[in-house]
Design a protein around this motif. Sequence first.
Motif, mmCIF file in Angstrom:
data_model
loop_
_atom_site.group_PDB
_atom_site.id
_atom_site.type_symbol
_atom_site.label_atom_id
_atom_site.label_comp_id
_atom_site.label_asym_id
_atom_site.label_seq_id
_atom_site.Cartn_x
_atom_site.Cartn_y
_atom_site.Cartn_z
ATOM 1 N N THR A 1 88.137 -17.305 7.851
ATOM 2 C CA THR A 1 87.850 -18.540 7.131
ATOM 3 C C THR A 1 86.648 -18.362 6.201
ATOM 4 N N ASP A 2 86.439 -19.337 5.312
ATOM 5 C CA ASP A 2 85.363 -19.248 4.332
ATOM 6 C C ASP A 2 83.976 -19.212 4.957
ATOM 7 N N ASP A 3 83.806 -19.932 6.060
ATOM 8 C CA ASP A 3 82.513 -19.905 6.749
ATOM 9 C C ASP A 3 82.731 -20.115 8.245
ATOM 10 N N ALA A 4 81.705 -19.784 8.990
ATOM 11 C CA ALA A 4 81.805 -19.800 10.451
ATOM 12 C C ALA A 4 81.988 -21.203 11.022
ATOM 13 N N ASP A 5 81.614 -22.232 10.255
ATOM 14 C CA ASP A 5 81.754 -23.608 10.747
ATOM 15 C C ASP A 5 83.182 -24.129 10.642
ATOM 16 N N VAL A 6 84.008 -23.425 9.877
ATOM 17 C CA VAL A 6 85.412 -23.834 9.716
ATOM 18 C C VAL A 6 86.255 -22.958 10.631
ATOM 19 N N SER A 7 86.748 -23.526 11.719
ATOM 20 C CA SER A 7 87.501 -22.745 12.690
ATOM 21 C C SER A 7 88.999 -22.803 12.415
ATOM 22 N N ARG A 8 89.663 -21.731 12.741
ATOM 23 C CA ARG A 8 91.116 -21.646 12.618
ATOM 24 C C ARG A 8 91.704 -21.761 14.014
ATOM 25 N N ALA A 9 92.821 -22.436 14.149
ATOM 26 C CA ALA A 9 93.444 -22.547 15.464
ATOM 27 C C ALA A 9 93.759 -21.154 15.999
ATOM 28 N N PRO A 10 93.608 -20.918 17.294
ATOM 29 C CA PRO A 10 93.893 -19.590 17.861
ATOM 30 C C PRO A 10 95.372 -19.252 17.738
ATOM 31 N N GLU A 11 95.660 -17.988 17.440
ATOM 32 C CA GLU A 11 97.041 -17.522 17.306
ATOM 33 C C GLU A 11 97.287 -16.441 18.358
ATOM 34 N N PRO A 12 98.004 -16.772 19.434
ATOM 35 C CA PRO A 12 98.258 -15.798 20.508
ATOM 36 C C PRO A 12 99.042 -14.570 20.061
ATOM 37 N N ALA A 13 99.748 -14.654 18.948
ATOM 38 C CA ALA A 13 100.540 -13.521 18.467
ATOM 39 C C ALA A 13 99.761 -12.607 17.535
ATOM 40 N N GLY A 14 98.525 -13.000 17.147
ATOM 41 C CA GLY A 14 97.825 -12.103 16.232
ATOM 42 C C GLY A 14 96.524 -12.587 15.653
ATOM 43 N N GLY A 15 95.759 -13.423 16.344
ATOM 44 C CA GLY A 15 94.570 -13.996 15.729
ATOM 45 C C GLY A 15 93.227 -13.423 16.113
ATOM 46 N N LEU A 16 93.177 -12.437 16.995
ATOM 47 C CA LEU A 16 91.891 -11.956 17.481
ATOM 48 C C LEU A 16 91.146 -11.030 16.519
ATOM 49 N N PHE A 17 89.816 -11.146 16.565
ATOM 50 C CA PHE A 17 88.900 -10.183 15.947
ATOM 51 C C PHE A 17 88.216 -9.451 17.093
ATOM 52 N N SER A 18 87.916 -8.156 16.903
ATOM 53 C CA SER A 18 87.293 -7.401 17.989
ATOM 54 C C SER A 18 86.646 -6.128 17.449
ATOM 55 N N THR A 19 86.054 -5.379 18.352
ATOM 56 C CA THR A 19 85.447 -4.091 18.030
ATOM 57 C C THR A 19 86.128 -2.990 18.839
ATOM 58 N N ALA A 20 85.861 -1.754 18.453
ATOM 59 C CA ALA A 20 86.439 -0.620 19.187
ATOM 60 C C ALA A 20 85.940 -0.594 20.630
ATOM 61 N N ALA A 21 84.646 -0.886 20.827
ATOM 62 C CA ALA A 21 84.080 -0.861 22.179
ATOM 63 C C ALA A 21 84.733 -1.913 23.066
ATOM 64 N N ASP A 22 84.911 -3.116 22.521
ATOM 65 C CA ASP A 22 85.532 -4.184 23.304
ATOM 66 C C ASP A 22 86.972 -3.850 23.668
ATOM 67 N N MET A 23 87.750 -3.412 22.683
ATOM 68 C CA MET A 23 89.148 -3.115 22.953
ATOM 69 C C MET A 23 89.287 -1.902 23.867
ATOM 70 N N GLY A 24 88.354 -0.975 23.770
ATOM 71 C CA GLY A 24 88.364 0.166 24.671
ATOM 72 C C GLY A 24 88.237 -0.279 26.117
ATOM 73 N N ARG A 25 87.382 -1.260 26.369
ATOM 74 C CA ARG A 25 87.203 -1.763 27.735
ATOM 75 C C ARG A 25 88.471 -2.472 28.214
ATOM 76 N N PHE A 26 89.099 -3.220 27.333
ATOM 77 C CA PHE A 26 90.341 -3.884 27.716
ATOM 78 C C PHE A 26 91.409 -2.863 28.097
ATOM 79 N N TYR A 27 91.603 -1.858 27.249
ATOM 80 C CA TYR A 27 92.630 -0.851 27.524
ATOM 81 C C TYR A 27 92.272 0.009 28.734
ATOM 82 N N ALA A 28 90.982 0.276 28.919
ATOM 83 C CA ALA A 28 90.573 1.065 30.094
ATOM 84 C C ALA A 28 90.880 0.313 31.381
ATOM 85 N N MET A 29 90.724 -1.017 31.346
ATOM 86 C CA MET A 29 91.094 -1.834 32.508
ATOM 87 C C MET A 29 92.588 -1.708 32.796
ATOM 88 N N ILE A 30 93.388 -1.740 31.741
ATOM 89 C CA ILE A 30 94.840 -1.598 31.902
ATOM 90 C C ILE A 30 95.174 -0.207 32.448
#
Length: 399
Positions: free
Chosen positions: A246-275
């Motif tokens: 979105t244009d600025d942080a105060d304007v939120s977009r509805a969450p999209e379970p099929a593809g809306g996440l933002f993340s980092t390599a470290a965060d996703m690494g922890r998720f996949y390592a748990m799996i």
Amino acid sequence: MLRSLLLLSLALLPGLLPALDTAKLAAIKPAMEEAIAAKQAAGIVTLVMDKGKVVHHEAAGLSNIGKGRPMAKDAVFWIASMTKSVNATAVMILVDEGKLALDEPASQWLPELGEMKLADGSAPAKPITLRLLLSHTAGIAFPPRKATDGAISLKAYVATLLKAPLAFQPGSDYEYGFGPTVAGHIIERVSGMKYEDFMRTRIFEPLGMKDTTFNPTEAQRARVASTYTMDEETKELARAYNPFLTDDADVSRAPEPAGGLFSTAADMGRFYAMIAAGGELDGVRIVSAKAIQDMTTPVTAGGRPLTYACGWQTNRPDQRVCAAMPVGSFGHGGAFATNGWVDPASGIVTVYLVQNVLVPDSGKARETFQRLVMDAAGIEVTPPAVAKKKAKGKQKKAK
């Protein structure tokens, strides 16, 4: 099968499972820099975890070419459809708790599903289940893009999806689409929580995924990697539009379970390592090992075997989604060429983050990265059996 049993037996004997070759892992960054020089990306972040430990984490290139800003290891990326695997894991949390089931009619949690009809007005021959929703085999039609996308709640958006007729009989075919989005709203219905709050409290916070969100904060936005495409005229990388930022942080977009996440390599690494570890990381259990097996087992549609499971893409013996990764491994890619992959037999996780849209040869760097990881692990990845037969056929024809 023999490979999996051998690696598992070695893993149970401390010190016997060989560590990844650090010298070979060191070749990853130069290879990514070569890809960047070839204009296959502006910047890339790569991460490798081995049995829950980070063994490689590097950044190459630029996150913003115009500003000359170097890519950072903690850069934030829109991971797009990689979200589907996280969404499926959230569903399985509730399955573990006995509040949901993969193969029962999902209309018991979302009655509107039981009212859906085919295009000819007839009722479907079998009920829609969560397994069908998560594997894109429910018949939920791919919706046209609208100006209201992201502007209305997840509940309201799912209501619009369910107004369209089913594209096919549930379970008879495969159409990549928004079944996972419907499943995401079922999480809201059953948990009594907003979808984004469930994801945050049940997955992100327990795993320490501090930069994973549907709406980046002002501080996180400063670390978002710019999106690039290939200019048709100049053949140079040019800034491109990201529909989920979105244009600025105060304007939120509805969450999209099929593809809306933002993340980092470290965060996703922890998720996949748990799996990769069977549902638990650093003493924190998110889901059961059985839940992981259930959601990563590929499905069939109309009697046809697929590479898709419940929110995960898989490598079958005869079909390989990620050619550089072994049979039995699984993960998911994203629309802007991101990728996360898990090899459960060895415990190796790969995360490849980039922000490309319509960039030629965009997948080559990712394949190079994964091949270097497998080489460092001493794991030989052979081509699919079908590919071998085709190659032999071509050779005979050439003679």
